[in-house]
Motif scaffolding. Structure first.
Motif, PDB file in Angstrom:
ATOM      1  N   ALA A 155       1.033  -1.056  -0.077  1.00 35.01           N
ATOM      2  CA  ALA A 155       0.211   0.182  -0.069  1.00 35.01           C
ATOM      3  C   ALA A 155       0.939   1.289  -0.226  1.00 35.01           C
ATOM      4  CB  ALA A 155      -1.023   0.051   1.151  1.00 35.01           C
ATOM      5  N   LEU A 156       2.113   1.287   0.728  1.00 32.00           N
ATOM      6  CA  LEU A 156       2.823   2.484   0.875  1.00 32.00           C
ATOM      7  C   LEU A 156       3.691   2.517  -0.535  1.00 32.00           C
ATOM      8  CD1 LEU A 156       4.463   4.455   2.647  1.00 32.00           C
ATOM      9  CD2 LEU A 156       6.000   2.810   3.153  1.00 32.00           C
ATOM     10  N   LEU A 157       3.998   1.449  -1.204  1.00 29.13           N
ATOM     11  CA  LEU A 157       4.405   1.735  -2.751  1.00 29.13           C
ATOM     12  C   LEU A 157       3.494   2.173  -3.461  1.00 29.13           C
ATOM     13  CD1 LEU A 157       6.852  -1.260  -2.704  1.00 29.13           C
ATOM     14  CD2 LEU A 157       7.476   1.103  -2.345  1.00 29.13           C
ATOM     15  N   VAL A 158       2.274   1.805  -3.563  1.00 32.38           N
ATOM     16  CA  VAL A 158       1.164   2.155  -4.389  1.00 32.38           C
ATOM     17  C   VAL A 158       0.944   3.623  -4.107  1.00 32.38           C
ATOM     18  CG1 VAL A 158      -1.293   1.898  -4.925  1.00 32.38           C
ATOM     19  CG2 VAL A 158       0.260  -0.013  -4.533  1.00 32.38           C
ATOM     20  N   ILE A 159       0.920   4.054  -2.726  1.00 26.66           N
ATOM     21  CA  ILE A 159       0.643   5.422  -2.757  1.00 26.66           C
ATOM     22  C   ILE A 159       1.881   6.294  -3.287  1.00 26.66           C
ATOM     23  CG2 ILE A 159       0.534   7.336  -0.750  1.00 26.66           C
ATOM     24  CD1 ILE A 159      -1.073   5.188   1.042  1.00 26.66           C
ATOM     25  N   ILE A 160       3.154   5.925  -2.940  1.00 31.04           N
ATOM     26  CA  ILE A 160       4.338   6.635  -3.383  1.00 31.04           C
ATOM     27  C   ILE A 160       4.234   6.690  -4.890  1.00 31.04           C
ATOM     28  CG2 ILE A 160       6.817   6.664  -3.454  1.00 31.04           C
ATOM     29  CD1 ILE A 160       6.988   5.441  -0.713  1.00 31.04           C
ATOM     30  N   GLY A 161       4.095   5.595  -5.485  1.00 27.65           N
ATOM     31  CA  GLY A 161       4.051   5.596  -6.891  1.00 27.65           C
ATOM     32  C   GLY A 161       3.062   6.560  -7.609  1.00 27.65           C
ATOM     33  N   PHE A 162       2.092   6.322  -6.805  1.00 33.25           N
ATOM     34  CA  PHE A 162       0.606   7.464  -7.323  1.00 33.25           C
ATOM     35  C   PHE A 162       1.042   8.718  -7.303  1.00 33.25           C
ATOM     36  CE2 PHE A 162      -3.121   9.767  -6.372  1.00 33.25           C
ATOM     37  CZ  PHE A 162      -3.684   9.653  -7.453  1.00 33.25           C
ATOM     38  N   LEU A 163       1.528   9.151  -6.143  1.00 31.60           N
ATOM     39  CA  LEU A 163       1.927  10.570  -5.772  1.00 31.60           C
ATOM     40  C   LEU A 163       2.947  11.175  -6.829  1.00 31.60           C
ATOM     41  CD1 LEU A 163       2.000  10.800  -2.004  1.00 31.60           C
ATOM     42  CD2 LEU A 163       0.405  11.798  -3.427  1.00 31.60           C
ATOM     43  N   GLY A 164       4.082  10.272  -7.043  1.00 25.60           N
ATOM     44  CA  GLY A 164       5.148  10.624  -8.055  1.00 25.60           C
ATOM     45  C   GLY A 164       4.512  10.634  -9.420  1.00 25.60           C
ATOM     46  N   CYS A 165       3.839   9.741  -9.754  1.00 25.02           N
ATOM     47  CA  CYS A 165       3.290   9.945 -11.300  1.00 25.02           C
ATOM     48  C   CYS A 165       2.248  11.056 -11.491  1.00 25.02           C
ATOM     49  CB  CYS A 165       2.443   8.623 -11.755  1.00 25.02           C
ATOM     50  SG  CYS A 165       3.622   7.109 -11.742  1.00 25.02           S
ATOM     51  N   CYS A 166       1.289  11.145 -10.616  1.00 28.04           N
ATOM     52  CA  CYS A 166       0.420  12.120 -10.715  1.00 28.04           C
ATOM     53  C   CYS A 166       1.126  13.220 -10.407  1.00 28.04           C
ATOM     54  CB  CYS A 166      -0.842  11.708  -9.796  1.00 28.04           C
ATOM     55  SG  CYS A 166      -1.847  10.409 -10.408  1.00 28.04           S
ATOM     56  N   GLY A 167       1.916  13.512  -9.697  1.00 21.06           N
ATOM     57  CA  GLY A 167       2.621  14.660  -9.120  1.00 21.06           C
ATOM     58  C   GLY A 167       3.259  15.376 -10.255  1.00 21.06           C
ATOM     59  N   ALA A 168       4.239  14.524 -11.116  1.00 27.92           N
ATOM     60  CA  ALA A 168       4.797  14.785 -12.148  1.00 27.92           C
ATOM     61  C   ALA A 168       4.117  15.196 -13.687  1.00 27.92           C
ATOM     62  CB  ALA A 168       5.836  13.844 -12.633  1.00 27.92           C
ATOM     63  N   VAL A 169       2.791  14.359 -13.662  1.00 25.94           N
ATOM     64  CA  VAL A 169       2.233  14.623 -14.899  1.00 25.94           C
ATOM     65  C   VAL A 169       1.235  15.789 -14.717  1.00 25.94           C
ATOM     66  CG1 VAL A 169       0.556  13.716 -16.448  1.00 25.94           C
ATOM     67  CG2 VAL A 169       2.308  12.170 -15.661  1.00 25.94           C
ATOM     68  N   ARG A 170       0.738  16.011 -13.589  1.00 27.27           N
ATOM     69  CA  ARG A 170      -0.293  17.187 -13.301  1.00 27.27           C
ATOM     70  C   ARG A 170       0.598  18.449 -12.721  1.00 27.27           C
ATOM     71  NH1 ARG A 170      -5.664  16.068 -12.734  1.00 27.27           N
ATOM     72  NH2 ARG A 170      -5.710  17.692 -11.484  1.00 27.27           N
ATOM     73  N   GLU A 171       1.783  18.285 -12.592  1.00 23.01           N
ATOM     74  CA  GLU A 171       2.606  19.537 -12.173  1.00 23.01           C
ATOM     75  C   GLU A 171       1.994  19.896 -10.985  1.00 23.01           C
ATOM     76  OE1 GLU A 171       3.679  22.184 -15.188  1.00 23.01           O
ATOM     77  OE2 GLU A 171       4.410  20.975 -16.511  1.00 23.01           O
ATOM     78  N   SER A 172       1.578  18.914 -10.031  1.00 19.51           N
ATOM     79  CA  SER A 172       1.187  19.173  -8.678  1.00 19.51           C
ATOM     80  C   SER A 172       2.214  19.603  -7.456  1.00 19.51           C
ATOM     81  CB  SER A 172       0.154  18.405  -8.418  1.00 19.51           C
ATOM     82  OG  SER A 172      -0.461  18.441  -6.921  1.00 19.51           O
ATOM     83  N   GLN A 173       2.375  20.478  -7.047  1.00 24.64           N
ATOM     84  CA  GLN A 173       3.170  20.861  -5.846  1.00 24.64           C
ATOM     85  C   GLN A 173       3.084  20.091  -4.955  1.00 24.64           C
ATOM     86  OE1 GLN A 173       2.965  25.324  -6.671  1.00 24.64           O
ATOM     87  NE2 GLN A 173       5.080  24.997  -5.460  1.00 24.64           N
ATOM     88  N   CYS A 174       1.586  20.117  -4.497  1.00 21.50           N
ATOM     89  CA  CYS A 174       1.123  19.384  -3.267  1.00 21.50           C
ATOM     90  C   CYS A 174       1.542  17.861  -3.319  1.00 21.50           C
ATOM     91  CB  CYS A 174      -0.293  19.307  -2.880  1.00 21.50           C
ATOM     92  SG  CYS A 174      -0.899  18.542  -1.551  1.00 21.50           S
ATOM     93  N   MET A 175       1.243  17.228  -4.363  1.00 24.64           N
ATOM     94  CA  MET A 175       1.574  16.015  -4.580  1.00 24.64           C
ATOM     95  C   MET A 175       3.214  15.542  -4.236  1.00 24.64           C
ATOM     96  SD  MET A 175      -0.791  14.141  -7.412  1.00 24.64           S
ATOM     97  CE  MET A 175      -2.820  14.084  -6.983  1.00 24.64           C
TER      98      MET A 175
END
Length: 247
Positions: free
Chosen positions: A68-88
């Motif tokens: 679950a931790l890896l899924v969360i980290i992967g999700f935040l990293g992917c979406c944060g980079a693609v969406r250019e989200s500072q929060c993520m």
């Protein structure tokens, strides 16, 4: 802009792999908890098992938590980079930093409390030998588990062939040891043949395997630490770049 796009792409690719790995580990953890016929349930049947060994039964929860931790980290990293989200990206940085600190703390604890681990292994060995002498040859689950382990690792017993002395198999087969203890011998695996065999016990075999691969294990650990540091650096670079673009 080209460097920024490259970092975004690498961030997405790297964390995509983490996300998939986390999903796989999460699936295995769920399967372990659901599968009542797994080895974990067998460990609970062994008599005189050290109380510390009961924690192994919770490995499913550990896998679920790690997955679950890896899924969360992967999700935040992917979406944060693609969406250019500072929060993520900031949340990704914080979580990876906490994981890195926990790994360092865990390594220190292992080094400090290694004598306790040796004591635990001694207790596990006593319980394993008692289990062999009471159940091997009589309990199909225990017998099958040991046969699979000995065949896979090419070992004999927990410490050596003497672990089987007095077991139901030993008694019912005219004081013979399992054939895994005498590979390459055509004669029955009796005391004399087993004594001439070069097969070691499973615990010494595993310990030797770990000791001989210490350098590789340390290298992998350092590699993971380096990747975590790089991931934190890239996420912070993207965070600062996005912040400057929006200001």
């Amino acid at each position: 802009m080209g460097c920024f796009g490259f970092l975004k792409g690498m961030m997405f690719l790297f964390n995509g792999v983490i996300f998939l790995a986390g999903a796989a580990i999460l699936g295995v953890g769920i399967w372990v908890k659901v599968d009542s016929g797994s080895i974990l349930s067998l460990l609970g049947k062994i008599q005189n098992t050290p109380t510390e060994l009961s924690q192994v039964l919770n490995v499913g929860y550990l896998l679920i938590a790690v997955g679950a931790l890896l899924v969360i980290i992967g999700f935040l990293g992917c979406c944060g980079a693609v969406r250019e989200s500072q929060c993520m990206l900031l949340l990704f940085f914080i979580i990876v930093l906490l994981v890195f600190i926990a790994e360092v703390a865990g390594a220190i604890v292992i080094l400090v409390f290694r004598p306790l681990a040796d004591q635990l292994f001694a207790q596990i060995g006593t319980a394993a030998v008692q289990s062999i002498r009471s159940d091997y040859g009589a309990n199909a689950d225990v017998t099958g588990l040991w046969n699979t382990t000995m065949t896979t690792l090419q070992c004999c017993g927990f410490y050596n062939a003497s672990d089987f002395v007095g077991s139901p198999y030993y008694t019912n087969n005219r004081n013979q040891f399992p054939p895994q203890c005498c590979p390459g011998f055509s004669n029955p695996c009796n005391q004399m043949v087993a004594g001439n065999s070069t097969v070691s016990g499973c615990f010494p075999k595993i310990k030797l395997l770990i000791d001989s691969n210490t350098v590789a294990i340390v290298a992998v650990a350092l590699g993971i630490a380096a990747l975590e540091i790089c991931a934190m650096a890239v996420s912070m670079i993207l965070y600062c770049k996005i912040k400057s673009m929006k200001s």
